[in-house]
Design a protein around this motif. Structure first.
Motif, PDB file in Angstrom:
ATOM      1  N   ARG A  67       0.842  -1.198   0.000  1.00  0.00           N
ATOM      2  CA  ARG A  67       0.000   0.000   0.000  1.00  0.00           C
ATOM      3  C   ARG A  67       0.880   1.252   0.000  1.00  0.00           C
ATOM      4  O   ARG A  67       1.924   1.297   0.651  1.00  0.00           O
ATOM      5  CB  ARG A  67      -0.932  -0.002   1.203  1.00  0.00           C
ATOM      6  CG  ARG A  67      -1.816  -1.245   1.257  1.00  0.00           C
ATOM      7  CD  ARG A  67      -3.001  -1.099   2.172  1.00  0.00           C
ATOM      8  NE  ARG A  67      -2.692  -0.951   3.570  1.00  0.00           N
ATOM      9  CZ  ARG A  67      -2.489  -1.956   4.423  1.00  0.00           C
ATOM     10  NH1 ARG A  67      -2.489  -3.205   3.971  1.00  0.00           N
ATOM     11  NH2 ARG A  67      -2.269  -1.752   5.700  1.00  0.00           N
ATOM     12  N   VAL A  68       0.453   2.263  -0.738  1.00  0.00           N
ATOM     13  CA  VAL A  68       1.271   3.487  -0.857  1.00  0.00           C
ATOM     14  C   VAL A  68       0.451   4.766  -0.724  1.00  0.00           C
ATOM     15  O   VAL A  68       1.028   5.863  -0.717  1.00  0.00           O
ATOM     16  CB  VAL A  68       2.011   3.513  -2.209  1.00  0.00           C
ATOM     17  CG1 VAL A  68       3.098   2.445  -2.277  1.00  0.00           C
ATOM     18  CG2 VAL A  68       1.019   3.363  -3.373  1.00  0.00           C
ATOM     19  N   SER A  69      -0.860   4.650  -0.584  1.00  0.00           N
ATOM     20  CA  SER A  69      -1.705   5.859  -0.669  1.00  0.00           C
ATOM     21  C   SER A  69      -1.441   6.857   0.456  1.00  0.00           C
ATOM     22  O   SER A  69      -1.794   8.026   0.357  1.00  0.00           O
ATOM     23  CB  SER A  69      -3.191   5.456  -0.653  1.00  0.00           C
ATOM     24  OG  SER A  69      -3.507   4.825   0.588  1.00  0.00           O
ATOM     25  N   GLN A  70      -0.808   6.405   1.521  1.00  0.00           N
ATOM     26  CA  GLN A  70      -0.524   7.336   2.644  1.00  0.00           C
ATOM     27  C   GLN A  70       0.839   8.023   2.474  1.00  0.00           C
ATOM     28  O   GLN A  70       1.275   8.777   3.352  1.00  0.00           O
ATOM     29  CB  GLN A  70      -0.588   6.580   3.975  1.00  0.00           C
ATOM     30  CG  GLN A  70      -1.999   6.036   4.273  1.00  0.00           C
ATOM     31  CD  GLN A  70      -2.012   4.997   5.386  1.00  0.00           C
ATOM     32  OE1 GLN A  70      -1.032   4.278   5.594  1.00  0.00           O
ATOM     33  NE2 GLN A  70      -3.121   4.896   6.088  1.00  0.00           N
ATOM     34  N   LEU A  71       1.498   7.748   1.352  1.00  0.00           N
ATOM     35  CA  LEU A  71       2.751   8.437   1.043  1.00  0.00           C
ATOM     36  C   LEU A  71       2.443   9.668   0.188  1.00  0.00           C
ATOM     37  O   LEU A  71       1.418   9.716  -0.496  1.00  0.00           O
ATOM     38  CB  LEU A  71       3.694   7.532   0.248  1.00  0.00           C
ATOM     39  CG  LEU A  71       4.372   6.372   0.967  1.00  0.00           C
ATOM     40  CD1 LEU A  71       5.183   5.557  -0.052  1.00  0.00           C
ATOM     41  CD2 LEU A  71       5.252   6.853   2.110  1.00  0.00           C
ATOM     42  N   PRO A  72       3.342  10.647   0.187  1.00  0.00           N
ATOM     43  CA  PRO A  72       3.188  11.764  -0.760  1.00  0.00           C
ATOM     44  C   PRO A  72       3.165  11.216  -2.190  1.00  0.00           C
ATOM     45  O   PRO A  72       3.949  10.293  -2.500  1.00  0.00           O
ATOM     46  CB  PRO A  72       4.443  12.618  -0.514  1.00  0.00           C
ATOM     47  CG  PRO A  72       4.923  12.247   0.849  1.00  0.00           C
ATOM     48  CD  PRO A  72       4.546  10.799   1.042  1.00  0.00           C
ATOM     49  N   PRO A  73       2.278  11.708  -3.045  1.00  0.00           N
ATOM     50  CA  PRO A  73       2.125  11.142  -4.407  1.00  0.00           C
ATOM     51  C   PRO A  73       3.426  10.971  -5.172  1.00  0.00           C
ATOM     52  O   PRO A  73       3.630   9.957  -5.838  1.00  0.00           O
ATOM     53  CB  PRO A  73       1.206  12.154  -5.090  1.00  0.00           C
ATOM     54  CG  PRO A  73       0.398  12.744  -3.961  1.00  0.00           C
ATOM     55  CD  PRO A  73       1.337  12.796  -2.774  1.00  0.00           C
ATOM     56  N   ASN A  74       4.350  11.901  -5.029  1.00  0.00           N
ATOM     57  CA  ASN A  74       5.572  11.822  -5.839  1.00  0.00           C
ATOM     58  C   ASN A  74       6.523  10.723  -5.373  1.00  0.00           C
ATOM     59  O   ASN A  74       7.501  10.402  -6.048  1.00  0.00           O
ATOM     60  CB  ASN A  74       6.293  13.174  -5.813  1.00  0.00           C
ATOM     61  CG  ASN A  74       6.743  13.548  -4.399  1.00  0.00           C
ATOM     62  OD1 ASN A  74       6.005  13.356  -3.442  1.00  0.00           O
ATOM     63  ND2 ASN A  74       7.965  14.045  -4.280  1.00  0.00           N
ATOM     64  N   LEU A  75       6.251  10.118  -4.204  1.00  0.00           N
ATOM     65  CA  LEU A  75       7.148   9.068  -3.679  1.00  0.00           C
ATOM     66  C   LEU A  75       6.577   7.659  -3.873  1.00  0.00           C
ATOM     67  O   LEU A  75       7.270   6.657  -3.664  1.00  0.00           O
ATOM     68  CB  LEU A  75       7.402   9.299  -2.185  1.00  0.00           C
ATOM     69  CG  LEU A  75       8.085  10.614  -1.786  1.00  0.00           C
ATOM     70  CD1 LEU A  75       8.277  10.672  -0.261  1.00  0.00           C
ATOM     71  CD2 LEU A  75       9.438  10.736  -2.491  1.00  0.00           C
ATOM     72  N   ARG A  76       5.301   7.579  -4.247  1.00  0.00           N
ATOM     73  CA  ARG A  76       4.599   6.281  -4.196  1.00  0.00           C
ATOM     74  C   ARG A  76       5.211   5.230  -5.123  1.00  0.00           C
ATOM     75  O   ARG A  76       5.489   4.108  -4.711  1.00  0.00           O
ATOM     76  CB  ARG A  76       3.119   6.490  -4.528  1.00  0.00           C
ATOM     77  CG  ARG A  76       2.383   7.270  -3.453  1.00  0.00           C
ATOM     78  CD  ARG A  76       0.953   7.614  -3.818  1.00  0.00           C
ATOM     79  NE  ARG A  76       0.356   8.455  -2.777  1.00  0.00           N
ATOM     80  CZ  ARG A  76      -0.814   9.075  -2.913  1.00  0.00           C
ATOM     81  NH1 ARG A  76      -1.531   8.930  -4.054  1.00  0.00           N
ATOM     82  NH2 ARG A  76      -1.293   9.835  -1.948  1.00  0.00           N
ATOM     83  N   GLN A  77       5.424   5.591  -6.358  1.00  0.00           N
ATOM     84  CA  GLN A  77       5.887   4.581  -7.309  1.00  0.00           C
ATOM     85  C   GLN A  77       7.290   4.063  -6.973  1.00  0.00           C
ATOM     86  O   GLN A  77       7.547   2.858  -6.982  1.00  0.00           O
ATOM     87  CB  GLN A  77       5.883   5.165  -8.731  1.00  0.00           C
ATOM     88  CG  GLN A  77       4.490   5.519  -9.261  1.00  0.00           C
ATOM     89  CD  GLN A  77       3.527   4.340  -9.178  1.00  0.00           C
ATOM     90  OE1 GLN A  77       3.845   3.236  -9.619  1.00  0.00           O
ATOM     91  NE2 GLN A  77       2.370   4.569  -8.589  1.00  0.00           N
TER      92      GLN A  77
END
Ligand code: XIL
Length: 334
Positions: free
Chosen positions: A260-270
């Motif tokens: 899961r990545v949605s709780q990260l800042p968008p630019n760091l997710r991928q």
């Protein structure tokens, strides 16, 4: 080694044309699954409650409802489709308190529950014998603190139910590979040390008692933004956990990976997601006991996370079946 495999999200699937795996109708889902993976695990329809249609619903209210006939048609469709495309199938899961006909079992005596549980294991394994050769026998029997969870089976049958289920499964199909599966047990000396140690000691005890168990699954449902006990283990922690489990003579698979990545800042997710898929699997692959990586779904279009938690993008294909950074991270690790 089974490099990249997947689960089918029959539960969260979209419109039939999206998911319909009838061999004559190759869809985006089926096409991606067939071309990118070499094995399938059934996400929902091989569990006890979905298989065992409750009958006598219209019976007198005071009459205890009984467990009715088995309806295997949906699970058969997935299993036969996978076999048709030369894909291995893992049976998930014979005994899990969450998707068992718990209300009916609660009304039964311990002996009746024991008989129903034994019947379920024999009925299900007999139906798929020769088609499903690897089974998650018991799932998530541990509580977060590492104690045995006091679920319906523990309360009715006592702590020995785990051993009984493995012995019944081995009797039902002596050729099957039998696994124990759990979550938050992936790292030795990691964020969930107590549960990860309890997982090891539970398995060590089963092996010591001569219980027919051949391996285990560490689920790897990770949250890249997790903190405390919800942070992912480091690759070294996962490697060390697989190593000590291998010393018991057990095979180990990563059984339900998603990140899961949605709780990260968008630019760091991928990039964060790519790093975790790559580093965890690369570390696991250095251990001889490691025998496969199973994802819990493969496209963000169908993930249990969104249905059970919140909107997220935890998998390696995007909603339009495009390959994400995580896909390349995982591929580079294999
Ligand atoms: C989930 C499935 O994704 C859902 O479709 C189903 O309704 C409930 O179970 N750990 C497990 C899996 O071992 O069986 C769970 O799968 C997710 C958590």
């Amino acid at each position: 080694l089974d490099p990249l495999v997947a689960s089918t999200s029959s539960r969260e699937a979209g419109a039939p044309d999206e998911f319909d795996i009838a061999p004559k109708i190759p869809t985006r889902y089926a096409r991606t699954l067939r071309h990118e993976f070499n094995a399938v695990v059934v996400e929902h329809h091989l569990k006890w409650a979905p298989l065992c249609v409750e009958t006598n619903i219209a019976g007198p209210a005071q009459e205890p409802r009984r467990l009715g006939r088995y309806d295997f048609h949906h699970a058969d469709a997935i299993v036969d489709w996978a076999i048709k495309h030369n894909m291995k199938v893992k049976g998930h899961v014979l005994v899990w308190h969450v998707t068992s006909p718990t209300e009916i079992l609660e009304e039964m005596t311990p002996e009746q529950v024991r008989e129903q549980l034994r019947r379920h294991i024999f009925t299900t394994m007999a139906h798929f014998r020769g088609r499903i050769k690897v089974w998650d026998v018991v799932n998530e029997a541990l509580a977060p603190d590492g104690s045995l969870a006091e679920n319906i089976f523990y309360r009715k049958l006592g702590p020995g139910y785990i051993e009984e289920c493995f012995r019944w499964a081995h009797e039902a199909d002596p050729d099957a590979m039998l696994l124990y599966n759990d979550n938050k047990v992936e790292g030795m000396n990691g964020p969930n040390k107590r549960k990860a140690d309890a997982f090891f000691h539970l398995l060590a005890g089963l092996v010591k008692n001569g219980v027919p168990i051949h391996g285990c699954g560490i689920q790897a449902h990770f949250n890249a933004a997790g903190t405390g006990r919800n942070r992912p283990p480091t690759p070294r922690m996962v490697k060390n956990q697989i190593h000590r489990l291998g010393n018991l003579g057990l095979k180990v698979n990563i059984s339900e990976m998603d990140v899961r990545v949605s709780q990260l800042p968008p630019n760091l997710r991928q990039i964060a997601q790519r790093q975790i898929y790559h580093d965890i699997v690369a570390a696991a692959l250095t251990e001889p006991a490691f025998d496969g990586i199973w994802l819990w779904g493969f496209t963000d279009r169908h993930t249990w996370v969104t249905h059970f938690y919140y909107d997220d993008e935890p998998l390696i294909f995007d909603e339009e079946y495009g390959r994400k950074e995580a896909y390349y991270g995982l591929r580079d690790a294999l």
